[in-house]
Design a protein around this motif. Structure first.
Motif: not given
Length: 383
Positions: A173-180, A196-201, A234-237
């Motif tokens: 399990i990792n978080f590599d799929n998040v489009a940073l 910054e991640a919260a701003n993207m949400v 929705e997926k990105q969020e």
């Protein structure tokens, strides 16, 4: 005078012919009766324990089953992975139930109890039959267990094999799929990256609201494109939120345990297996787990000697031997909590009895016998 003598001669001839005819009828009846008696006497069936019959390869053999208890335990492996910004989940996204540390846990979801049959070598019988009888129409399963006479053959009594998916690991399990984005990657502190991640949400939530309300500047050209864009938002969020809330992945695994009860043993507290929260179900001898018990309550336990077929030593013929099983209740107990119970019929605790041989001596008799318990299910005849 000549006429008189001729007439007398004719009468003598007629009398002799009558005597011959009567004698011929009597002889014919005697022969028919003898043949009928011989034919009737040639129809015979006798079933005996195989240990009492010499193995000459001429007689039919069948076995009765012993009952196997099968316990399928359905487990769920739940893996929880803390997000890199879990410390800021309350501060930036007002999340109360974020995963704070990595963990793996196995839990019991369901327990299924069933029975199957296997050959009991101690209950092997030899069938000796002459004439046209139903005793030549035995149906056996591949193990040689009787399933009936003149009926549809039963090929198996086993449950289908269990096919489990691969078990995921925490390291998978990792978080590599998040489009940073670049703005987040350029931040030098975890607090700034979390901000910054919260701003993207929030940006993604705003875009979804504008899309749903029709206020977005560039609206999709058709319905399919609309659904695709909304699904991607929705997926990105969800991906960005997981950086705070963490991820939970679960998989279902089923393990099967089998027990063939022995009437000489007690199953008041039989350890079937053990449960280790991190490893799952482990061997009964592995003390790293807590015990899972199988408890067996027999409604009426017969004398073990009476479960063996012991026909009279006199010249008494036996018919088909079958089992009158006893009932018992299987309890599966996790430490001191009963998590499953099932009433089952068990061949080992029952009695072996014989039906009259005259039943098998008839043609077209149809008999169904359970290959799991050896119980007599039905007796009938072909239509």
């Amino acid at each position: 005078m000549i006429i008189y003598l001729f007439d007398k001669t004719l009468k003598n001839i007629e009398m002799n012919n009558s005597k011959r005819l009567i004698f011929g009828l009597i002889l014919s009846l005697c022969v028919s009766s003898a043949l009928f008696s011989q034919k009737r006497g040639s129809v015979a069936v006798d079933v005996k324990p195989a240990t009492l019959v010499a193995d000459d390869g001429q007689s039919l053999m069948y076995m009765l089953p012993k009952t196997v208890i099968q316990v399928d335990i359905v487990m769920e492996k739940r893996i929880m992975k803390a997000g890199p910004y879990y410390r800021y989940s309350q501060r930036f996204l007002n999340l109360d139930k974020a995963i704070a540390e990595d963990s793996e846990e196995w839990i019991i979801k369901e327990v299924r109890i069933s029975t199957s049959g296997k050959a009991d070598e101690s209950k092997r019988f030899s069938v000796i039959a002459t004439g046209n009888t139903s005793a030549h129409q035995f149906n056996l399963n591949p193990e040689g267990v009787l399933t009936g006479i003149n009926n549809a053959p039963v090929f198996t009594t086993k449950l289908p094999e269990i096919k489990n998916p691969a078990v995921p690991m925490l390291a998978d399990i990792n978080f590599d799929n998040v489009a940073l984005n670049e703005d987040l990657l350029y931040k030098t502190s975890s607090a700034a990256m979390a901000q910054e991640a919260a701003n993207m949400v929030y940006k993604l939530r705003t875009s979804r609201i504008e899309l749903l309300s029709g206020e977005l500047e560039n609206l999709p050209p058709d319905g399919e494109a609309y659904k695709t864009i909304l699904k991607e938002i929705e997926k990105q969020e969800k991906d960005f939120v997981s950086l705070f809330s963490g991820k939970t992945i679960s998989t279902i695994q089923t393990q099967r345990f089998e027990l063939t009860p022995d009437i000489q043993s007690s199953y008041a507290n039989h350890v079937l297996c053990r449960l280790n929260k991190q490893k799952g179900l482990v061997d009964a001898m592995d003390i790293t787990g807590t015990p899972i018990y199988l408890k067996l309550d027999i409604a009426q336990k017969e004398n073990p000697k009476s479960t063996q077929a012991e026909p009279s030593k006199d010249a008494v013929r036996n018919g088909l031997f079958y089992t009158v099983p006893s009932w018992g209740t299987v309890h599966i107990v996790d430490r001191n909590i009963t998590i499953a119970s099932q009433k089952v019929a068990l061949a080992q605790y029952g009695q072996v009895v014989s039906m009259p041989p005259s039943i098998l001596e008839k043609e077209g008799v149809v008999i169904d016998v359970s290959p799991v318990t050896g119980a007599l299910i039905s007796v009938g005849s072909k239509q």
